[in-house]
Enzyme design. Structure first.
Site, PDB file in Angstrom:
ATOM      1  N   HIS A 140      71.802  12.610  55.662  1.00 46.54           N
ATOM      2  CA  HIS A 140      73.254  12.647  55.812  1.00 46.54           C
ATOM      3  C   HIS A 140      73.936  13.148  54.532  1.00 46.54           C
ATOM      4  O   HIS A 140      74.769  14.056  54.561  1.00 46.54           O
ATOM      5  CB  HIS A 140      73.730  11.227  56.151  1.00 46.54           C
ATOM      6  CG  HIS A 140      75.197  11.093  56.399  1.00 46.54           C
ATOM      7  ND1 HIS A 140      75.712  10.785  57.635  1.00 46.54           N
ATOM      8  CD2 HIS A 140      76.270  11.206  55.571  1.00 46.54           C
ATOM      9  CE1 HIS A 140      77.037  10.719  57.561  1.00 46.54           C
ATOM     10  NE2 HIS A 140      77.403  10.957  56.309  1.00 46.54           N
ATOM     11  N   GLU A 141      73.570  12.553  53.398  1.00 43.69           N
ATOM     12  CA  GLU A 141      74.222  12.910  52.133  1.00 43.69           C
ATOM     13  C   GLU A 141      73.831  14.305  51.651  1.00 43.69           C
ATOM     14  O   GLU A 141      74.649  15.017  51.059  1.00 43.69           O
ATOM     15  CB  GLU A 141      73.912  11.867  51.062  1.00 43.69           C
ATOM     16  CG  GLU A 141      74.403  10.463  51.384  1.00 43.69           C
ATOM     17  CD  GLU A 141      75.884  10.412  51.700  1.00 43.69           C
ATOM     18  OE1 GLU A 141      76.653  11.250  51.180  1.00 43.69           O
ATOM     19  OE2 GLU A 141      76.280   9.537  52.484  1.00 43.69           O
ATOM     20  N   HIS A 145      76.008  16.867  53.093  1.00 40.86           N
ATOM     21  CA  HIS A 145      77.296  16.957  52.413  1.00 40.86           C
ATOM     22  C   HIS A 145      77.199  17.856  51.180  1.00 40.86           C
ATOM     23  O   HIS A 145      78.115  18.625  50.883  1.00 40.86           O
ATOM     24  CB  HIS A 145      77.779  15.566  52.001  1.00 40.86           C
ATOM     25  CG  HIS A 145      78.359  14.762  53.131  1.00 40.86           C
ATOM     26  ND1 HIS A 145      79.203  15.300  54.069  1.00 40.86           N
ATOM     27  CD2 HIS A 145      78.222  13.446  53.456  1.00 40.86           C
ATOM     28  CE1 HIS A 145      79.565  14.350  54.933  1.00 40.86           C
ATOM     29  NE2 HIS A 145      78.989  13.221  54.575  1.00 40.86           N
TER      30      HIS A 145
END
Length: 622
Positions: free
Chosen positions: A425-426, A429
């Site tokens: 997820h990160e 980003h």
């Protein structure tokens, strides 16, 4: 940017079968059970699945594998799986037999607190099953201690195998695929009201503001005069003292927007490859425990040097072996997955590495609230800003993200595998920031950026059941929560649920599926234009983004396994349940929508004084 998994956190399902602690059964004498009757139990066939909820509303998924005779005993087997990092740890079973009344045969307790996947086996004496009605009755409950059977107890019965013969070969009967909580979706295409083809009979009307905007000021009248429904600010899935992951939203401030990108010569991290295992380095981190963000220093020890990841540890309960597991998973699985499906990160510090700092993020967990930050990426680390670490780095939480036991609190053992999906997820980003801000000097809208990060989780470890659960229970969504306006002070969990589901709908409808994310990120233009281009190219050359989002709302209602109103064939999506609003609100914000029931669709008249972007879509029950 952060993720909220039960993430609220989405943990990796481990296929390894772990040992379980079983409370031995007592067969000396059956005990009469007064609290339930045989008609309370539903039949299970081999392959049938069910969900057992604990007091925190966490999911414990079990699948019935069969019953067979082994010597003088009958063995009943279930497969168990759970993605939760905070679930209650005792999975209890009570076996009963019906001889006119239900009589208890035995109880079992399996310790599943730190288990993701295991096999549950329950044995009863053959003699205890003779002269009954042909079933074994089973109470299944998840709780914080043994022998607790709460109101969430699931009551099932399974057929007693032939007791007169030797053990049989496993059955070849096709298992059922029906989920116990799944509703049968309708199959008829929804039709907007037209003069020449009126619809009759009962159905649903989807009311949507098709304007794609992040501004509250762009709310439009629906044409109805009722006051807007008042939504209680309740997080319906959040029990008292239940941890839930929240986000640290990242936005470029006016000051930072004028800051220059860092260069290799400006970065102290350019020398990172000269560090040896055990060497220490101090990083600027964010303390969010006091209700505002304060920069502070955190010193980590380098515990893994890999082909891509450098893992720094600032938690004494995380070992070098743990850091190595994180680093290897990132190097071998997560980084290639993100590169293939989303794109490349920047390398402004010139070392070719991504730094990962593992520490207990100061988020006020257990003090000011039970919300916590599971991890975050801060784009200012790549800008010449005060406190910038001047390099590619993101931050991962160790407590409670790696496990939470309320009786042990900070002493809860760390299980690093629980943060793997958050790593994906990160990292998305970070890749997103490179593609959008560093290369094109713009930020992707939060709802779409988060949809992509949760898509990374989905590609990595499958459907995120917590997002689906929250959608099914959110009063905010029920009463018109916006897809595109990201709530900073309201129900952020509803934002995550809608964004996740929209990302999956986009994936399912685009002919290039997972490839749609990378294509949108690589598009030279605004994120809106990129999304519109993908819809025209892979879905429908005449459909606008707003119309596509209305189709998405219909898909949430119908959840077909394929076609225009499908989010995918996964069984988890068949469990979607759209809550109906009791009225049409007076206004809807951009991409806010409600579903209302109508007894006769032909009698429902679309208001003439509605806003220009307000649409009414009729979906028949037929």
């Amino acid at each position: 940017m952060k993720k909220f998994s039960k993430t609220l956190s989405s943990a990796l399902i481990v296929s390894t079968i772990l040992s379980s602690t079983v409370v031995p059964a007592q067969f000396a004498q059956a005990t009469t059970v007064q609290k339930s009757v045989a008609t309370d139990y539903r039949s299970l066939t081999e392959g049938s699945s069910l969900i057992v909820r604990d007091a925190l509303y966490e999911r414990h998924n079990v699948t019935y594998k069969g019953a067979q005779v082994e010597g003088n005993q009958v063995k009943i087997t279930f497969d168990y799986q759970s993605k939760s990092i905070i679930k209650e740890g005792s999975f209890n079973a009570r076996l009963l037999v019906n001889k006119g009344t239900l009589k208890e045969l035995s109880k079992f307790t399996d310790n599943v607190k730190y288990q993701n996947s295991t096999t549950l086996e329950y044995k009863v004496d053959v003699d205890a099953l003779k002269d009954n009605d042909g079933y074994i009755y089973i109470d299944l409950s998840a709780a914080n201690k043994a022998d607790v059977f709460s109101q969430n107890t699931q009551r099932v019965k399974v057929t007693v195998p032939d007791l007169s013969s030797s053990p049989e070969e496993p059955t070849t009967e096709e298992p059922t695929t029906e989920e116990p909580t799944t509703e049968n979706p309708t199959t008829e295409e929804p039709t907007s009201e037209t003069p020449d083809k009126p619809q009759t009979g009962s159905g649903t009307v989807i009311v949507n503001n098709e304007l794609v905007s992040e501004s509250y000021a762009d709310a439009q009248p629906t044409g109805f005069n009722q006051l807007e429904s008042i939504v209680q600010r309740d997080l319906k899935l959040i029990a008292p003292k239940k941890p839930y992951m929240i986000d640290r939203p990242f936005e470029i401030s006016d000051r930072a927007s004028s800051a220059s990108k860092i260069s290799k010569s400006q970065s102290p991290l350019r020398y990172i490859t000269n560090y040896n295992l055990g060497d220490k380095k101090t990083f600027t981190t964010i303390n969010m425990s006091g209700g505002r963000e304060v920069q502070e220093k955190t010193t980590g020890s380098l515990e893994y040097k890999g082909s891509k990841a450098y893992v720094w540890v600032a938690d004494p309960k995380v070992s070098r072996a743990d850091a190595e597991k994180v680093g290897k998973e990132f190097d071998n699985r997560i980084a290639p997955l993100i590169h293939n499906n989303f794109g490349e990160e920047s390398d402004l510090d010139g070392n070719g590495k991504v730094n990962i700092l593992l520490f207990d993020i100061k988020d006020g967990f257990g003090v000011s609230s039970y919300g916590y930050i599971g991890g975050y990426f801060d784009g200012t680390d790549l800008l010449n800003e005060p406190g910038s670490n001047k390099g590619e780095i993101f931050y991962m939480d160790t407590y409670p993200s790696m496990g939470y036991d309320p009786s042990l609190e900070e002493n809860t053992p760390r299980n690093v595998e629980r943060i793997y999906s958050t790593l994906a997820h990160e990292f998305q980003h970070m890749v997103n920031f490179n593609s959008q801000y560093l290369k094109q000097n713009r930020m992707m809208e939060t709802y779409l950026n988060e949809a992509f990060s949760m898509a990374a989780e989905h590609i990595y470890s499958g459907p995120i059941e917590d997002r689906i659960d929250y959608y099914n229970n959110s009063s905010y969504i029920q009463n018109g929560h916006s897809l595109t306006i990201w709530s900073r002070s309201g129900d952020t969990l509803s934002n995550y649920s809608l964004s996740y589901l929209f990302g999956q709908y986009l994936n399912e409808q685009a002919r290039n599926h997972d490839g749609v994310y990378k294509e949108i990120l690589n598009y030279q233009g605004t994120p809106y234009d990129a999304l519109q281009n993908a819809i025209h190219k892979y879905v429908d050359p005449t459909k606008s983004v707003g119309q596509f989002m209305t189709d998405f709302r219909v898909a949430l209602l119908k959840h077909d396994k394929s076609g225009k109103y499908s989010l995918g064939s996964e069984s988890e999506f068949q469990n979607l349940k759209t809550l109906y609003a009791d009225r049409v609100p007076a206004q809807l914000r951009p991409q806010g929508a409600v579903a209302v029931r109508v007894n006769d669709l032909s009698q429902f008249k679309v208001p003439t004084n509605k806003g220009k972007n307000i649409t009414y879509t009729k979906v028949s029950d037929k």
